[in-house]
Design a protein around this motif. Structure first.
Motif, PDB file in Angstrom:
ATOM      1  N   GLY A   1      76.027 -18.401  58.332  1.00 50.15           N
ATOM      2  CA  GLY A   1      75.291 -19.558  58.801  1.00 50.15           C
ATOM      3  C   GLY A   1      75.174 -20.623  57.741  1.00 50.15           C
ATOM      4  O   GLY A   1      75.399 -20.361  56.543  1.00 50.15           O
ATOM      5  N   VAL A   2      74.838 -21.818  58.164  1.00 50.15           N
ATOM      6  CA  VAL A   2      74.610 -22.938  57.245  1.00 50.15           C
ATOM      7  C   VAL A   2      73.301 -23.612  57.632  1.00 50.15           C
ATOM      8  O   VAL A   2      72.909 -23.611  58.808  1.00 50.15           O
ATOM      9  N   ILE A   3      72.635 -24.157  56.640  1.00 58.76           N
ATOM     10  CA  ILE A   3      71.337 -24.806  56.858  1.00 58.76           C
ATOM     11  C   ILE A   3      71.274 -26.073  56.019  1.00 58.76           C
ATOM     12  O   ILE A   3      71.701 -26.081  54.851  1.00 58.76           O
ATOM     13  N   GLY A   4      70.729 -27.134  56.571  1.00 57.97           N
ATOM     14  CA  GLY A   4      70.349 -28.295  55.784  1.00 57.97           C
ATOM     15  C   GLY A   4      71.473 -29.234  55.427  1.00 57.97           C
ATOM     16  O   GLY A   4      72.503 -29.326  56.106  1.00 57.97           O
ATOM     17  N   LEU A   5      71.279 -29.925  54.299  1.00 51.57           N
ATOM     18  CA  LEU A   5      72.137 -31.038  53.892  1.00 51.57           C
ATOM     19  C   LEU A   5      73.010 -30.664  52.702  1.00 51.57           C
ATOM     20  O   LEU A   5      72.550 -30.026  51.751  1.00 51.57           O
ATOM     21  N   ALA A   6      74.255 -31.096  52.772  1.00 46.37           N
ATOM     22  CA  ALA A   6      75.143 -30.954  51.620  1.00 46.37           C
ATOM     23  C   ALA A   6      74.862 -32.020  50.575  1.00 46.37           C
ATOM     24  O   ALA A   6      75.105 -31.820  49.386  1.00 46.37           O
ATOM     25  N   ASP A   7      74.325 -33.153  51.012  1.00 44.26           N
ATOM     26  CA  ASP A   7      74.031 -34.269  50.118  1.00 44.26           C
ATOM     27  C   ASP A   7      72.789 -34.981  50.640  1.00 44.26           C
ATOM     28  O   ASP A   7      72.800 -35.527  51.751  1.00 44.26           O
ATOM     29  N   SER A   8      71.746 -34.982  49.853  1.00 48.86           N
ATOM     30  CA  SER A   8      70.490 -35.601  50.292  1.00 48.86           C
ATOM     31  C   SER A   8      70.586 -37.115  50.335  1.00 48.86           C
ATOM     32  O   SER A   8      69.796 -37.766  51.021  1.00 48.86           O
TER      33      SER A   8
ATOM     34  N   THR B   1      65.303 -21.048  56.344  1.00 49.20           N
ATOM     35  CA  THR B   1      64.968 -22.461  56.524  1.00 49.20           C
ATOM     36  C   THR B   1      63.596 -22.776  55.944  1.00 49.20           C
ATOM     37  O   THR B   1      63.400 -23.802  55.277  1.00 49.20           O
ATOM     38  N   ALA B   2      62.632 -21.879  56.174  1.00 51.43           N
ATOM     39  CA  ALA B   2      61.285 -22.085  55.641  1.00 51.43           C
ATOM     40  C   ALA B   2      61.287 -22.044  54.117  1.00 51.43           C
ATOM     41  O   ALA B   2      60.598 -22.849  53.461  1.00 51.43           O
ATOM     42  N   LEU B   3      62.062 -21.145  53.531  1.00 58.10           N
ATOM     43  CA  LEU B   3      62.106 -21.032  52.072  1.00 58.10           C
ATOM     44  C   LEU B   3      62.809 -22.231  51.442  1.00 58.10           C
ATOM     45  O   LEU B   3      62.433 -22.677  50.351  1.00 58.10           O
ATOM     46  N   LEU B   4      63.827 -22.751  52.098  1.00 61.57           N
ATOM     47  CA  LEU B   4      64.477 -23.959  51.588  1.00 61.57           C
ATOM     48  C   LEU B   4      63.480 -25.110  51.506  1.00 61.57           C
ATOM     49  O   LEU B   4      63.433 -25.844  50.514  1.00 61.57           O
ATOM     50  N   ALA B   5      62.667 -25.264  52.554  1.00 61.84           N
ATOM     51  CA  ALA B   5      61.668 -26.336  52.550  1.00 61.84           C
ATOM     52  C   ALA B   5      60.610 -26.090  51.489  1.00 61.84           C
ATOM     53  O   ALA B   5      60.174 -27.019  50.790  1.00 61.84           O
ATOM     54  N   GLU B   6      60.199 -24.840  51.333  1.00 63.16           N
ATOM     55  CA  GLU B   6      59.152 -24.512  50.357  1.00 63.16           C
ATOM     56  C   GLU B   6      59.597 -24.804  48.934  1.00 63.16           C
ATOM     57  O   GLU B   6      58.796 -25.245  48.101  1.00 63.16           O
ATOM     58  N   HIS B   7      60.876 -24.574  48.638  1.00 63.18           N
ATOM     59  CA  HIS B   7      61.372 -24.730  47.266  1.00 63.18           C
ATOM     60  C   HIS B   7      62.198 -26.003  47.081  1.00 63.18           C
ATOM     61  O   HIS B   7      62.889 -26.148  46.066  1.00 63.18           O
ATOM     62  N   ASP B   8      62.121 -26.922  48.037  1.00 68.77           N
ATOM     63  CA  ASP B   8      62.761 -28.233  47.906  1.00 68.77           C
ATOM     64  C   ASP B   8      64.257 -28.124  47.646  1.00 68.77           C
ATOM     65  O   ASP B   8      64.804 -28.739  46.726  1.00 68.77           O
ATOM     66  N   ILE B   9      64.922 -27.321  48.481  1.00 67.40           N
ATOM     67  CA  ILE B   9      66.367 -27.122  48.389  1.00 67.40           C
ATOM     68  C   ILE B   9      67.013 -27.784  49.605  1.00 67.40           C
ATOM     69  O   ILE B   9      66.682 -27.447  50.743  1.00 67.40           O
TER      70      ILE B   9
ATOM     71  N   ALA C   1      68.451 -14.726  64.178  1.00 68.62           N
ATOM     72  CA  ALA C   1      67.591 -15.900  64.372  1.00 68.62           C
ATOM     73  C   ALA C   1      66.403 -15.872  63.417  1.00 68.62           C
ATOM     74  O   ALA C   1      66.023 -16.906  62.842  1.00 68.62           O
ATOM     75  N   GLU C   2      65.816 -14.689  63.230  1.00 72.53           N
ATOM     76  CA  GLU C   2      64.691 -14.571  62.297  1.00 72.53           C
ATOM     77  C   GLU C   2      65.143 -14.808  60.859  1.00 72.53           C
ATOM     78  O   GLU C   2      64.412 -15.395  60.058  1.00 72.53           O
ATOM     79  N   LEU C   3      66.339 -14.346  60.528  1.00 69.88           N
ATOM     80  CA  LEU C   3      66.876 -14.572  59.179  1.00 69.88           C
ATOM     81  C   LEU C   3      67.037 -16.064  58.925  1.00 69.88           C
ATOM     82  O   LEU C   3      66.632 -16.574  57.870  1.00 69.88           O
ATOM     83  N   ARG C   4      67.620 -16.765  59.863  1.00 69.74           N
ATOM     84  CA  ARG C   4      67.800 -18.210  59.717  1.00 69.74           C
ATOM     85  C   ARG C   4      66.458 -18.918  59.587  1.00 69.74           C
ATOM     86  O   ARG C   4      66.286 -19.824  58.765  1.00 69.74           O
ATOM     87  N   GLN C   5      65.489 -18.487  60.379  1.00 67.27           N
ATOM     88  CA  GLN C   5      64.161 -19.090  60.326  1.00 67.27           C
ATOM     89  C   GLN C   5      63.519 -18.872  58.958  1.00 67.27           C
ATOM     90  O   GLN C   5      62.919 -19.789  58.381  1.00 67.27           O
ATOM     91  N   SER C   6      63.637 -17.659  58.420  1.00 66.83           N
ATOM     92  CA  SER C   6      63.058 -17.351  57.108  1.00 66.83           C
ATOM     93  C   SER C   6      63.713 -18.185  56.006  1.00 66.83           C
ATOM     94  O   SER C   6      63.031 -18.741  55.136  1.00 66.83           O
TER      95      SER C   6
ATOM     96  N   GLU D   1      69.135 -26.077  41.834  1.00 59.64           N
ATOM     97  CA  GLU D   1      68.827 -25.090  40.800  1.00 59.64           C
ATOM     98  C   GLU D   1      67.365 -24.639  40.863  1.00 59.64           C
ATOM     99  O   GLU D   1      66.893 -23.923  39.988  1.00 59.64           O
ATOM    100  N   ASN D   2      66.639 -25.045  41.930  1.00 56.75           N
ATOM    101  CA  ASN D   2      65.202 -24.781  41.997  1.00 56.75           C
ATOM    102  C   ASN D   2      64.868 -23.307  42.162  1.00 56.75           C
ATOM    103  O   ASN D   2      63.906 -22.811  41.566  1.00 56.75           O
ATOM    104  N   GLU D   3      65.615 -22.581  43.013  1.00 61.47           N
ATOM    105  CA  GLU D   3      65.251 -21.202  43.309  1.00 61.47           C
ATOM    106  C   GLU D   3      66.446 -20.479  43.912  1.00 61.47           C
ATOM    107  O   GLU D   3      67.300 -21.089  44.554  1.00 61.47           O
ATOM    108  N   LEU D   4      66.511 -19.160  43.686  1.00 65.40           N
ATOM    109  CA  LEU D   4      67.533 -18.343  44.320  1.00 65.40           C
ATOM    110  C   LEU D   4      66.965 -16.987  44.740  1.00 65.40           C
ATOM    111  O   LEU D   4      67.154 -16.545  45.873  1.00 65.40           O
ATOM    112  N   ARG D   5      66.255 -16.332  43.828  1.00 65.30           N
ATOM    113  CA  ARG D   5      65.811 -14.966  44.083  1.00 65.30           C
ATOM    114  C   ARG D   5      64.940 -14.847  45.330  1.00 65.30           C
ATOM    115  O   ARG D   5      65.097 -13.910  46.114  1.00 65.30           O
ATOM    116  N   LYS D   6      64.021 -15.777  45.521  1.00 68.99           N
ATOM    117  CA  LYS D   6      63.146 -15.712  46.694  1.00 68.99           C
ATOM    118  C   LYS D   6      63.946 -15.795  47.989  1.00 68.99           C
ATOM    119  O   LYS D   6      63.572 -15.191  49.004  1.00 68.99           O
ATOM    120  N   LEU D   7      65.044 -16.543  47.955  1.00 67.73           N
ATOM    121  CA  LEU D   7      65.862 -16.686  49.146  1.00 67.73           C
ATOM    122  C   LEU D   7      66.734 -15.465  49.409  1.00 67.73           C
ATOM    123  O   LEU D   7      67.209 -15.264  50.530  1.00 67.73           O
TER     124      LEU D   7
END
Length: 605
Positions: free
Chosen positions: A60-67, A35-43, A28-33, A349-355
């Protein structure tokens, strides 16, 4: 006493806080982390999995496949893998080697006689299969006109190499240095197709994907489009990026789900035990070893394996592969000592390493693994001196690399510090010595990723760190090129200034001034280029080409005119300023021509 109670509680809690590991400890904490990073980096969306030697631990899966359509990511959503595809290609090649059809040391020319490789060292050092697998052939990376295809292509990898042979020019003796090269894996795809007489996707499906149980997969964009797939995105506004047809598949075309890709990671982690019969255990272990380069010969374990690449996350060395394409990024990595790994797929393509960091933290919580404490050793002074980077990934960047990627190394106690010629510009690193010339870049913790390379008599002749090779050079050779460019720019910028009436022939000043203007226009055109524009004629590429022709032509014309009218011009300061301005253009043009940037047409590059 009541007032001291909070203080006592804090005092008792400090040791616990100090010992606690950072990052998520539960699913649950992993998913929360994440999710927060996706929002921070606009993914918009992501799919992830954690695996060990027994199987998938969680996914797990998070967010949208197509905005745009607001379609969510599901367990069956296909994401683009990019260069993670190379691991699949490498496994298929290693099968052929196991079966005795050829070896790692087999020259590529024996397997592909028509391959358009230009190797000035071919008589003694041919490009071999191992060089393609480890990116040590000396090839350039993919050129602009080979990025995309106007129509979807399937297979035909040798045909693509014949149509776009430019990157296959060997720049140093094969095996000396690593330089990431997609065209090398295009040739590996051609080898597979030539042997099995099938398109690459059929070859790897039969040899690798099927036996590993990877079924949620697509090799062509048209195939992925017919299924649940993640659209690419970019930028803070998360705008969609178009899916362009790839010229080739073997170097980066696969689509897959995180849970299925975890099967590939588990296969390599377990030395093939998770899918018996695909490769022998000793073959998989050999794939994980750094090969070929001068650094590997000097004892460095960090480096490209056979279809695998190292990655440092949270000051820990992982193995696997990462991938990045227009609108998507992917990572599949494992840590052998912890016996676990992760997969992360994102549709941006915004970010990967931080996630990747919370995934690495989660695994560390599960295993409670701690890296061994390093033993640092003092360095001798023979590493002191000047060094230059000699293995840029893209030859087009050869000139800025040659000018700026130089530095002066100085050893003090157990630390080797490299400082650039210009503070803030150029090669800079702080390396800790772990003994036997092995070095760790402090920016990546205590992971040994560098080594001093010595000649037969023990003298330091180079330094390999993080895949970069820094060759020892003299102070004059390190400093003079950059100083000549800086002085030339300064003189050129001063040319347009002065009294208009001081010169009888005003073209003496106009020609270098026009050269300066063409240079500025060229810089503007280059600054407005995008990846999708590089291979086409447009105002950016045509403007850049025009500037690369006009700049030297105006410089030569100005220099000739200054010499011819020297005695006719009475104003000494003005004529000297214009002469030096034109000479500066010629100097700068010489540097451009030396690195192939004269009459530079990106649509032909």
């Amino acid at each position: 006493m009541k007032g001291l109670a909070p203080l006592w509680a804090f005092t008792l809690l400090v040791p616990t806080l100090a010992l606690a590991q950072p990052g998520p400890a539960t699913a649950a904490e992993l998913r929360q982390s994440l999710t927060a990073l996706l929002a921070e980096h606009d993914i918009p969306g992501a799919s992830y999995a954690v695996f060990d030697r027994r199987g998938t631990v969680l996914s797990g899966v998070i967010g949208l496949a197509d905005s745009g359509t607001r379609a969510p990511v599901t367990d069956g959503t296909l994401f683009r893998l990019g260069s993670v595809t190379k691991t699949v290609t490498a496994i298929a090649i290693m099968q052929l080697i196991e079966q005795g059809h050829f070896g790692l040391q087999t020259p590529v020319s024996e397997l592909l006689p028509d391959a358009p490789i230009r190797n000035p060292f071919g008589d003694s050092d041919p490009v071999r299969v191992i060089h393609l697998l480890t990116h040590t052939a000396g090839f350039d990376d993919m050129h602009a006109k080979a990025f995309f295809s106007p129509v979807e292509r399937r297979g035909r990898h040798l045909e693509s190499s014949l149509q776009h042979p430019e990157p296959l020019a060997v720049r140093w003796r094969p095996g000396m240095h690593e330089s990431y090269s997609n065209p090398g894996y295009v040739l590996l795809g051609a080898i597979l197709e030539a042997h099995d007489q099938k398109p690459w996707d059929e070859v790897v499906s039969a040899r690798v994907l099927g036996p590993l149980g990877i079924t949620q997969v697509a090799a062509l964009a048209s195939q992925a489009a017919q299924r649940d797939h993640a659209s690419g995105h970019s930028g803070a506004d998360m705008h969609r990026t178009p899916v362009f047809f790839e010229q080739t598949q073997a170097d980066g075309a696969l689509w897959c789900t995180a849970e299925d890709l975890a099967r590939l990671g588990r296969f390599v982690l377990t030395d093939g035990a998770s899918a018996p019969g695909v490769l022998r255990p000793e073959t998989v272990r050999a794939m994980k070893q750094a090969r070929s380069t001068l650094g590997a010969q000097a004892g460095l374990a960090y480096g490209a394996g056979l279809g695998l690449h190292p990655r440092i996350v949270r000051a820990t060395l992982w193995q696997g592969h990462a991938g990045g394409v227009l609108g998507a990024k992917a990572s599949m990595h494992f840590h052998a000592e912890q016996g676990m790994g992760y997969v992360l797929l994102v549709n941006s393509e915004n970010e990967l390493r931080k996630l990747e960091e919370p995934l690495a933290d989660f695994i560390s919580h599960q295993t409670q693994w701690k890296p061994p404490a390093p033993t640092l050793r003092p360095l001798t002074g023979d590493g002191n001196g000047w060094y230059r980077l000699v293995n840029p990934r893209i030859s087009m960047l050869g000139l800025p690399t040659y000018l700026l990627s130089v530095g002066r190394a100085k050893a003090q106690a157990d630390t080797l510090t490299i400082e650039p010629v210009l503070p803030g510009f150029g090669y800079q690193a702080t390396l800790k010595h772990h003994g036997k010339g092995l070095l760790a870049d402090v920016d990546y913790g205590e992971v040994v990723n560098g080594v001093l390379v010595r000649s037969g008599d023990g003298a330091t002749e180079g330094l390999e760190t993080g895949g970069d090779y820094l060759q020892r050079t003299s102070m004059a050779a390190a400093v003079f090129p950059l100083m000549s460019v800086l002085v030339s720019f300064t003189l050129l910028l001063s040319t347009p200034f002065g009294r208009r009436t001081s010169l009888r022939n005003r073209w003496v000043r106009r020609l270098p001034s026009l050269a300066l203007l063409s240079l500025v226009l060229g810089i503007i055109c280059a600054a407005n280029l995008e990846l999708t524009l590089l291979a086409h004629r447009n105002w950016q590429t045509v403007g850049l080409w025009a500037a690369s022709v006009l700049f030297p032509a105006l410089g030569v014309a100005g220099l000739v005119l200054s010499v011819r009218t020297w005695r006719q011009e009475p104003a000494a300061v003005a004529r000297w300023r214009c002469l030096l301005g034109s000479a500066s253009v010629v100097c700068l043009s010489t540097w451009l021509a030396t690195f192939g940037l004269f009459s530079f047409a990106l649509w032909r590059w």
